[in-house]
Design a protein around this motif. Sequence first.
Motif, PDB file in Angstrom:
ATOM      1  N   ARG A  69      -6.663  -7.499   9.783  1.00 44.76           N
ATOM      2  CA  ARG A  69      -6.185  -6.958   8.507  1.00 44.76           C
ATOM      3  C   ARG A  69      -6.002  -8.067   7.471  1.00 44.76           C
ATOM      4  O   ARG A  69      -6.205  -7.858   6.275  1.00 44.76           O
ATOM      5  CB  ARG A  69      -4.877  -6.190   8.676  1.00 44.76           C
ATOM      6  N   GLY A 108       0.862  -1.174   0.000  1.00 47.56           N
ATOM      7  CA  GLY A 108       0.000   0.000   0.000  1.00 47.56           C
ATOM      8  C   GLY A 108       0.895   1.218   0.000  1.00 47.56           C
ATOM      9  O   GLY A 108       2.108   1.129   0.220  1.00 47.56           O
ATOM     10  N   ILE A 109       0.342   2.375  -0.271  1.00 55.44           N
ATOM     11  CA  ILE A 109       1.152   3.593  -0.223  1.00 55.44           C
ATOM     12  C   ILE A 109       0.268   4.773   0.145  1.00 55.44           C
ATOM     13  O   ILE A 109      -0.928   4.811  -0.203  1.00 55.44           O
ATOM     14  CB  ILE A 109       1.869   3.862  -1.560  1.00 55.44           C
ATOM     15  N   GLN A 110       0.838   5.694   0.885  1.00 55.81           N
ATOM     16  CA  GLN A 110       0.163   6.956   1.194  1.00 55.81           C
ATOM     17  C   GLN A 110       1.093   8.110   0.870  1.00 55.81           C
ATOM     18  O   GLN A 110       2.241   8.131   1.318  1.00 55.81           O
ATOM     19  CB  GLN A 110      -0.207   7.013   2.675  1.00 55.81           C
ATOM     20  N   SER A 157      -8.827   5.974   1.820  1.00 52.53           N
ATOM     21  CA  SER A 157      -8.390   7.003   2.769  1.00 52.53           C
ATOM     22  C   SER A 157      -9.575   7.695   3.419  1.00 52.53           C
ATOM     23  O   SER A 157     -10.715   7.604   2.941  1.00 52.53           O
ATOM     24  CB  SER A 157      -7.504   8.031   2.061  1.00 52.53           C
ATOM     25  N   ARG A 187      -5.572   6.679  -6.417  1.00 52.17           N
ATOM     26  CA  ARG A 187      -6.840   6.994  -5.745  1.00 52.17           C
ATOM     27  C   ARG A 187      -6.620   8.239  -4.900  1.00 52.17           C
ATOM     28  O   ARG A 187      -5.656   8.300  -4.123  1.00 52.17           O
ATOM     29  CB  ARG A 187      -7.270   5.823  -4.857  1.00 52.17           C
ATOM     30  N   LEU A 188      -7.462   9.222  -5.053  1.00 51.42           N
ATOM     31  CA  LEU A 188      -7.333  10.485  -4.308  1.00 51.42           C
ATOM     32  C   LEU A 188      -8.518  10.658  -3.360  1.00 51.42           C
ATOM     33  O   LEU A 188      -9.630  10.240  -3.652  1.00 51.42           O
ATOM     34  CB  LEU A 188      -7.268  11.676  -5.272  1.00 51.42           C
ATOM     35  N   SER A 197      -1.901   4.467   7.880  1.00 53.14           N
ATOM     36  CA  SER A 197      -0.493   4.390   7.470  1.00 53.14           C
ATOM     37  C   SER A 197       0.280   5.461   8.214  1.00 53.14           C
ATOM     38  O   SER A 197       1.324   5.212   8.810  1.00 53.14           O
ATOM     39  CB  SER A 197      -0.358   4.623   5.969  1.00 53.14           C
ATOM     40  N   THR A 200      -3.518   7.397  -2.518  1.00 46.97           N
ATOM     41  CA  THR A 200      -3.275   6.009  -2.121  1.00 46.97           C
ATOM     42  C   THR A 200      -3.306   5.108  -3.343  1.00 46.97           C
ATOM     43  O   THR A 200      -3.743   5.516  -4.423  1.00 46.97           O
ATOM     44  CB  THR A 200      -4.324   5.529  -1.095  1.00 46.97           C
ATOM     45  N   GLY A 201      -2.861   3.882  -3.141  1.00 43.95           N
ATOM     46  CA  GLY A 201      -2.905   2.923  -4.245  1.00 43.95           C
ATOM     47  C   GLY A 201      -2.110   1.679  -3.919  1.00 43.95           C
ATOM     48  O   GLY A 201      -1.444   1.606  -2.877  1.00 43.95           O
ATOM     49  N   GLU A 210      -4.189   7.216   4.786  1.00 38.69           N
ATOM     50  CA  GLU A 210      -4.587   5.932   4.214  1.00 38.69           C
ATOM     51  C   GLU A 210      -4.988   4.997   5.342  1.00 38.69           C
ATOM     52  O   GLU A 210      -4.305   4.921   6.368  1.00 38.69           O
ATOM     53  CB  GLU A 210      -3.409   5.317   3.436  1.00 38.69           C
ATOM     54  N   VAL A 257      -5.006  13.338  -0.270  1.00 42.35           N
ATOM     55  CA  VAL A 257      -4.460  12.060   0.185  1.00 42.35           C
ATOM     56  C   VAL A 257      -4.431  11.114  -1.005  1.00 42.35           C
ATOM     57  O   VAL A 257      -5.466  10.832  -1.607  1.00 42.35           O
ATOM     58  CB  VAL A 257      -5.305  11.451   1.325  1.00 42.35           C
TER      59      VAL A 257
END
Lengths: 485, 450
Positions: free
Chosen positions: B233, A409-411, B409, A483-484, B376, A436-437, B390, A434
């Motif tokens: 999770r 995942g990423i932020q 998010s 994704r925003l 996150s 993400t993806g 996120e 924000v």
Amino acid sequence: MKIKSSFLAGKKEAMRSLQKQLATRFDYVSMLGTDSSGVSFEALSSEKRASESMWTERGFVVRAAKAGRMVEHSFDALPSASPSETNAFADRLAAKLERLLATNAGAGTLWIDTVRESIQALRPEQSDAASWFPEYETDPLTMPCAAVLDRLEDIRKRTAAASPLIASARTKAEWARFSKAFFDGTREMEQSYLWGQAYIFAVARKDGKTKNTFEAVSGLKGIDLLDELADKLPEHAAATAVELLNAVPIQSGEYTVVLSPDMSGMLAHEAFGHGVETDMIAKGRAKAGEYMGKRVGSPLVSMYDGAASAEQTGTYLFDDEGERASSTLVIDKGILKEGISDLFSARELNIRATGNGRRWSFERKAYARMTNTFFTAGSSKVEDLISGVEYGWLLDRPNSGMEDPKNWGIQLIALVGREIKNGKLTGKIASPVVCTGFVPDVLNAVDAVADTVELRGNGACGKGHKELAKVGSGGPWMRTKMRLG
Amino acid sequence: MKFAEIVAYMKNRTDVSDWVLETSKETALEKFFVGKRLDLARSKEVEHGTLTVHVDAVRNDSSGGGQSGRGTAIVTIPASAGADELASIADTAAERARASIGPAWKLPAAATANGNGANAEGIALNASISIEAAMDAAEAALFSALDRFEGVKLSASELFATERKRRMATSAGVDISWNDTCVEAEFVACAKNAAGEESELFDSWIGAALNAAQIRRRLEAAVAALLSNVRDRAIAAPLPRIDGLPVILRGSAVDDFFGYLFTRVDAGMVRAGISDAAMDGPLIPAPFKGDLPSFGFDPKLEGSPSNRPADGDGLALSRTVLADSGNARAFSGPARHAAAIGVKPVGACASRWVAPGTLAESDIASADRLEALVFSSFFMDQAGGEFGGELRLGILHRNGERIPVTGGSISGSFADETESLRYSKEIEGRGTISAPSFVRLMKARIAGGE
């Protein structure tokens, strides 16, 4: 002029002597000495200040191995090189290390008995003695405080004067000097270098709404950094902060995004930088371990990390385990090639030591850490990236990011989002955004990469909730999907 | 250099108007585990020293030209510094202080701090617990929690036990010392779903001045919570598209959320114009219909590693109300900022409390909601009040169902919540803060899938 630590120069013989003494009692002994200091200047509407850099440290860490087990002790007082003092100190230190080894007695064997040979085998062909003392025109740490503060105050005033809506403007500049010496009986390395970073922070307020933004410059540079800061950035910072007062929340969803070099740098850092730190792979904490040699991004995506890959705040000659800096091609045209390693994980995974073993300070453990991390250039023009978007967002001014190497995942948080419609910026702005993806999805969706790479080294990277390290990151303008919200 | 030698030297510096010396001798034991295997053991013996120098001279800031004022600079004194280096360091500090002369102010008198410290009353003292005993308790906590969860593993853990012996002296006569043993832990847990795919979460815990039983009980609870979360999770579904559902913030995001309010009453932020809060004025714009926050700091907050008898100026610290029912009652921070904005200095302390709200856990138990358990990295803009992050783990409660979700998010702004902000009656201690266990957000945007 060269910047050297007189403290380390005075302790070199004592360090060498202590290493030799301890080497008779353990299978492997290394010593790292550090003497780093810095100064931070800040101009606010309310006050000016000159203070110590957070990177200031001075001390030693000794690493010792016996019967395949490794322990460390950090300390800050080392007696002079006189034989009697060194002998007594070596006795006390050896006793501490033995106690730690006893603590460690129940542990599984991580290091084979021939630790020294094991380390040598990980090292690429290179000289065991090296030093790096680059030349600087001036030493920023000895510049008159008043002159630097006056310069920062001028830039701050320009920012504040750019709009009546600026409620607060602040400027900051920091220079830090790092001096390190490493001895392990085979290898003797020394280095002393500095980096600088400077910022403009602007806060705009209207009808009770407050918005803020920043501009930043950095590099292996001295006072000339302030020329870069002064060059149009005050007005830009103020204009952006004021513009953000009109920001609207973004409609949640997946969009085509055009990332600025700062944003693509954060993507490189968070998406794959942390994920290819090989201590994470050795602990089973990174999915990247299963993907070596496999496709993780579009053919337009190539990425490097290395203290020797670029000149930015992550640059050095050798890391905190005495390994020479290198340049690692992490992703080559979308294929995951190699990770970045500290000695422990290189040994565990039987891979090349890449010179990425870094400590927050001499008081902390070394981990595999990033240095200068960046995507390489493509062949498109920035204008083409934007004009090719039917509907999407241009994202700039990264605020923070977070990795998730196990689950990819990423932020990323962007302070500035600009709407693109039919290939043109509409003037509509969103903040914060924000992003993400799923990392492979984001990298596989990269369909255009601009032809110029920009790197910046402001801010610091953490590992988990701590362990700060100074890094550079960057890339070209890139277009992908995220994704925003 | 010894503490007394530095004090003696500073007493003879005629170019320095006031000074503060603070040292911390730290002895630490550290253990790093991969799974249950001890990967590395470390120890540490260091001494940190900081010297704050105040110089009185003619002001050179933008608003006080010509008046007399005071400049301040803080420098580090390495443990290895000798007499010559100390002189050089003090010179540097004095030069930096002279370059930043602002409004005049004075260090607090000794009488306010002496006696508030460990010497007299005993603050945050548990020097009786050794770092070895603290480490044993932490190690036991880590692995006994693990034994209670099947199918879940700790990928990596790090334990730090540090004895800190601190002392402070000022030119105004303050001379206090205080000690504690601080334990920090970082732990990473991993669980598999039915398809064998692994998921990971990590967390950290910190506590100071606790006995072995307290360390064991509290750390074990923190590890158990993480192990339970990672199990969820592993089976979590992607966060769906949801509109109009209340979001319940939990964990460290609650602390970050309230952190915005603490910034509003920070004297330095008020002085710099980043916060527009006024003394006795409302911190939250009208109309406000939610729980009106009361909060402050407490230098004796149980278990907080930030406890201390006096702040960096030597001002004695005590439990202080910074805001009462949504109105600012004091501005925290160094005395120079308080003097500059014309308010009474109350000191600076990073041990914080937030008073309970009006919503009980039982009040939300049956409601449809998205519980945001782990982000996150929760972002809270300390100037503007926007937030977001996120979602690593959430629990969607809808129509009586409990569905673990991940990805996507949550974002919003403090200003948007003012008409409906409610938070829990129940209070939790989380390291340096004691605060409600949850915050309910009614206007947060949830960015899930289609």
